[in-house]
Design a protein around this motif. Structure first.
Motif, PDB file in Angstrom:
ATOM      1  N   GLN A   1       2.280 -25.256  29.200  1.00 36.76           N
ATOM      2  CA  GLN A   1       0.963 -24.946  28.655  1.00 36.76           C
ATOM      3  C   GLN A   1       1.019 -24.840  27.136  1.00 36.76           C
ATOM      4  OE1 GLN A   1       0.164 -21.439  31.064  1.00 36.76           O
ATOM      5  NE2 GLN A   1      -1.586 -22.464  31.974  1.00 36.76           N
TER       6      GLN A   1
ATOM      7  N   TYR B   1      -3.589 -33.925  28.359  1.00 35.59           N
ATOM      8  CA  TYR B   1      -3.391 -33.722  29.795  1.00 35.59           C
ATOM      9  C   TYR B   1      -3.148 -35.039  30.538  1.00 35.59           C
ATOM     10  CZ  TYR B   1      -4.438 -28.735  30.276  1.00 35.59           C
ATOM     11  OH  TYR B   1      -4.376 -27.364  30.236  1.00 35.59           O
TER      12      TYR B   1
ATOM     13  N   GLN C   1      -7.379 -26.749  34.761  1.00 35.67           N
ATOM     14  CA  GLN C   1      -7.127 -26.178  33.430  1.00 35.67           C
ATOM     15  C   GLN C   1      -7.883 -26.938  32.345  1.00 35.67           C
ATOM     16  OE1 GLN C   1      -2.873 -26.310  33.069  1.00 35.67           O
ATOM     17  NE2 GLN C   1      -2.551 -24.429  34.258  1.00 35.67           N
ATOM     18  N   SER C   2      -7.857 -28.249  32.418  1.00 36.70           N
ATOM     19  CA  SER C   2      -8.515 -29.042  31.380  1.00 36.70           C
ATOM     20  C   SER C   2     -10.024 -28.874  31.428  1.00 36.70           C
ATOM     21  CB  SER C   2      -8.137 -30.521  31.509  1.00 36.70           C
ATOM     22  OG  SER C   2      -8.517 -31.043  32.778  1.00 36.70           O
TER      23      SER C   2
ATOM     24  N   ARG D   1     -11.716 -26.255  32.470  1.00 33.22           N
ATOM     25  CA  ARG D   1     -12.086 -24.927  31.972  1.00 33.22           C
ATOM     26  C   ARG D   1     -11.936 -24.838  30.448  1.00 33.22           C
ATOM     27  NH1 ARG D   1      -8.295 -21.809  33.841  1.00 33.22           N
ATOM     28  NH2 ARG D   1      -7.305 -23.165  35.381  1.00 33.22           N
ATOM     29  N   THR D   2     -10.878 -25.433  29.934  1.00 37.72           N
ATOM     30  CA  THR D   2     -10.671 -25.397  28.485  1.00 37.72           C
ATOM     31  C   THR D   2     -11.738 -26.203  27.759  1.00 37.72           C
ATOM     32  OG1 THR D   2      -8.284 -25.198  28.854  1.00 37.72           O
ATOM     33  CG2 THR D   2      -9.014 -25.832  26.651  1.00 37.72           C
TER      34      THR D   2
ATOM     35  N   MET E   1     -15.192 -24.505  27.795  1.00 35.05           N
ATOM     36  CA  MET E   1     -15.318 -23.380  26.875  1.00 35.05           C
ATOM     37  C   MET E   1     -15.947 -23.825  25.553  1.00 35.05           C
ATOM     38  SD  MET E   1     -12.253 -20.899  25.512  1.00 35.05           S
ATOM     39  CE  MET E   1     -11.275 -22.300  24.960  1.00 35.05           C
TER      40      MET E   1
ATOM     41  N   ARG F   1     -16.392 -19.894  35.362  1.00 37.38           N
ATOM     42  CA  ARG F   1     -16.135 -19.951  33.930  1.00 37.38           C
ATOM     43  C   ARG F   1     -17.320 -20.600  33.187  1.00 37.38           C
ATOM     44  NH1 ARG F   1     -12.921 -16.356  33.873  1.00 37.38           N
ATOM     45  NH2 ARG F   1     -10.672 -16.560  33.570  1.00 37.38           N
TER      46      ARG F   1
ATOM     47  N   GLU G   1      -8.287 -18.868  28.789  1.00 33.84           N
ATOM     48  CA  GLU G   1      -8.351 -20.225  28.234  1.00 33.84           C
ATOM     49  C   GLU G   1      -8.361 -20.193  26.711  1.00 33.84           C
ATOM     50  OE1 GLU G   1      -9.628 -20.357  32.385  1.00 33.84           O
ATOM     51  OE2 GLU G   1     -10.268 -19.119  30.690  1.00 33.84           O
TER      52      GLU G   1
ATOM     53  N   ASP H   1      -4.712 -19.308  25.572  1.00 33.09           N
ATOM     54  CA  ASP H   1      -3.784 -20.424  25.724  1.00 33.09           C
ATOM     55  C   ASP H   1      -3.935 -21.446  24.606  1.00 33.09           C
ATOM     56  OD1 ASP H   1      -2.841 -19.266  28.006  1.00 33.09           O
ATOM     57  OD2 ASP H   1      -3.954 -20.562  29.390  1.00 33.09           O
ATOM     58  N   LEU H   2      -5.168 -21.665  24.174  1.00 35.26           N
ATOM     59  CA  LEU H   2      -5.412 -22.699  23.167  1.00 35.26           C
ATOM     60  C   LEU H   2      -5.108 -22.207  21.760  1.00 35.26           C
ATOM     61  CD1 LEU H   2      -6.432 -25.634  23.413  1.00 35.26           C
ATOM     62  CD2 LEU H   2      -8.629 -24.821  22.598  1.00 35.26           C
TER      63      LEU H   2
END
Length: 557
Positions: free
Chosen positions: A5, A314, A336-337, A339-340, A343, A471, A535, A538-539
């Motif tokens: 990640q 990704y 994951q992608s 949700r990110t 955002m 989310r 999220e 993590d970024l």
């Protein structure tokens, strides 16, 4: 946070930073172009917009889908299965691509008059509702200079996809910066020599010198963009040698996959042809091809900075998981992608709607022109979130070497779009046709995404739908709160009134956008930080880790 990640976070930040600079410069280039030759109701701007879009259309038809969706999985597979790490496969692909793309670029340039007439709707006897004969002649002259971009775009994409497959992401996103710098420099020289939109918006003032400088520097920028990537070839562990022996290294599989993608792109371009001809009806009367093209660029601004950057990082990893048959890992990456990306894209949708009017004033010198462009932007924006979701879902199918499913998904979108656009052409006034096309684009793209989500869920056995939806609802609520605050700021700065500060000039318009955008971003990110959204952590973690040592050194000084 896992090491994987963290790696994806660093790659995404690197991609996003280059893309952000490129998009901002692209935005500046578009604004300078509008200042140089006009935009709304400018026949010269519509002629250049048509000609400069032709190489993108032809490139997309011939190579776009193949390069972006087929080569990365094929190169990743060759790197793991071939004894030379995929070098032989890459040499053959680059050799073949160079020959094919050069031939297509040459033929496309020779067919410039035919292509312009295919994409342009001829004006009636009154000179309204389409391109006049003089405007078509000007578009053809532009096209002779612009169509060689087919080769440059194709080589840029081919080289960048090879580098991406080797996980060398930076050059891909920073190369367009050079393109924009060259183009902006050309536009500045153009304005110094020939003046601005007041002198250049009509067709009959265009001389060979004007045409050469404007269109020639546009093509020179794309050439510089492609050439920049060659500097990073050895960093990816590659040494190119032309190889004309194209049998025995899996090109048959590539060709089979490309067949479905060619069909998908063909359907897309047929829909684009309908759009171009219908949009031509507004030429000379209001929003037409130039306004549509520039509004689409603004629509793509957040998508290009966020969605493309994250999805590209990704995609390479999903391709590796898919080649091993690990669908659970692919599903995790998809969740994951999404949700990110969500955002940012949910917030971007709300924020762009709030600042649409002052944003448009950066391109237009009158409130009427800004209003016409703003309405087109608002027509596009409802489809932004699902457009970015679709971008990720398509790459899941591409990672699974399934190009057939995206083809049928595209038929859904193009079918709805063509029907809606043709109906709009029959019932909507010419001055509102661009707005109708933008709304139709949102409806058709949203329908395609819904179909895509159903199909990918079946393919992967789930997509963490409840978690992703939860989310997105959180993002929507916080975005609306931030948007309400931004709306107050824009209103206070006169963003919706002809005599307001936001419309007193281009600088005032962009200042309004910046101020409102910063306020909305602060509110939104503050709310996300308050709930400690994973999220976001993590970024931002890779950025924070790099920033801390730098801050410490500055404080010691």
């Amino acid at each position: 946070m896992s090491a994987q990640q963290a790696g994806l976070g660093r790659a995404s930040v690197l991609l996003a930073s280059g893309t952000m600079v490129s998009r901002v410069l692209g935005f500046v280039k578009t604004a300078v172009l509008a200042a140089a030759i006009g935009q709304s109701a400018s026949r010269a701007a519509d002629s250049f917009a048509l000609a400069n879009q032709l190489p993108n259309n032809i490139y997309a038809l011939i190579a776009g889908g193949l390069l972006s969706a087929v080569l990365v999985p094929q190169i990743v597979r060759a790197a793991t299965q071939d004894d030379d790490g995929g070098q032989r496969f890459i040499n053959k692909i680059v050799t073949l691509g160079t020959i094919v793309f050069a031939a297509v670029g040459l033929v496309g340039t020779l067919l410039a008059p035919l292509l312009v007439r295919i994409y342009a709707q001829q004006a009636g006897s009154t000179g309204q509702g389409g391109y006049t004969s003089d405007a078509i002649a000007l578009a053809t002259a532009f096209a002779y200079w612009c169509l060689p971009q087919i080769f440059f775009y194709a080589m840029y994409s081919l080289l960048s996809e090879v580098l991406n497959a080797r996980q060398v992401f930076g050059p891909f996103t920073w190369a367009p910066v050079i393109n924009n710098v060259v183009a902006i420099a050309g536009l500045v020289v153009f304005m110094v020599l020939f003046g601005g939109s007041a002198e250049n918006s009509v067709v009959d003032v265009w001389t060979p010198g004007r045409i050469t400088l404007l269109a020639g520097t546009a093509s020179l920028g794309v050439l510089a963009q492609a050439g920049f990537l060659l500097l990073f070839w050895r960093r990816a562990g590659l040494s190119f040698r032309p190889d004309f022996r194209w049998r025995g290294v899996g090109l048959g599989a590539t060709g089979k996959a490309a067949g479905w993608l060619f069909g998908m792109v063909l359907v897309t371009q047929l829909a684009g042809l309908v759009q171009s001809r219908v949009a031509s009806e507004g030429s000379g009367t209001g929003a037409s091809n130039a306004v549509l093209a520039n509004s689409w660029l603004l629509f793509m601004l957040p998508h290009g900075i966020v969605a493309v950057s994250i999805a590209t990082a990704y995609f390479t990893r999903m391709s590796g998981h898919a080649s091993r048959g690990d669908l659970r890992a692919v599903r995790t990456d998809l969740s994951q992608s999404l949700r990110t990306i969500g955002m940012f894209m949910v917030f971007a949708t709300v924020a762009m709607c709030v600042v649409a009017y002052p944003f448009a004033s950066f391109f237009e010198s009158t409130f009427t022109g800004a209003s016409q462009m703003a309405q087109v932007i608002l027509g596009f924006m409802p489809g932004l979130v699902l457009f970015s979701v679709l971008f990720v879902v398509q790459r899941v199918f591409f990672a699974l070497h399934d190009q057939r499913t995206p083809f049928f998904m595209q038929i859904v979108q193009s079918g709805i779009f063509v029907v809606g656009t043709l109906i709009s052409s029959a019932v909507v006034p010419d001055e509102l046709i661009a707005v109708a096309i933008a709304i139709t684009t949102s409806v058709a793209g949203s329908a395609q995404t819904i179909v895509a989500l159903v199909l990918v869920k079946r393919r992967l056995g789930g997509i963490d739908g409840r978690w992703v939806l939860r989310r997105y609802l959180q993002f929507a609520f916080f975005s609306l709160v931030a948007g309400a605050v931004g709306l107050v700021v824009v209103t206070a700065l006169g963003g919706f009134t002809p005599d307001g500060f936001a419309h007193s000039g281009r600088i005032a318009g962009i200042l309004t956008v910046v101020v409102a955008g910063l306020v909305m971003a602060a509110v939104y990110l503050g709310l996300l930080a308050l709930i400690r959204l994973p999220e976001l952590t993590d970024l931002t973690a890779p950025v924070i880790r790099r920033a801390r040592p730098l801050a410490a050194r500055l404080l010691r000084r």
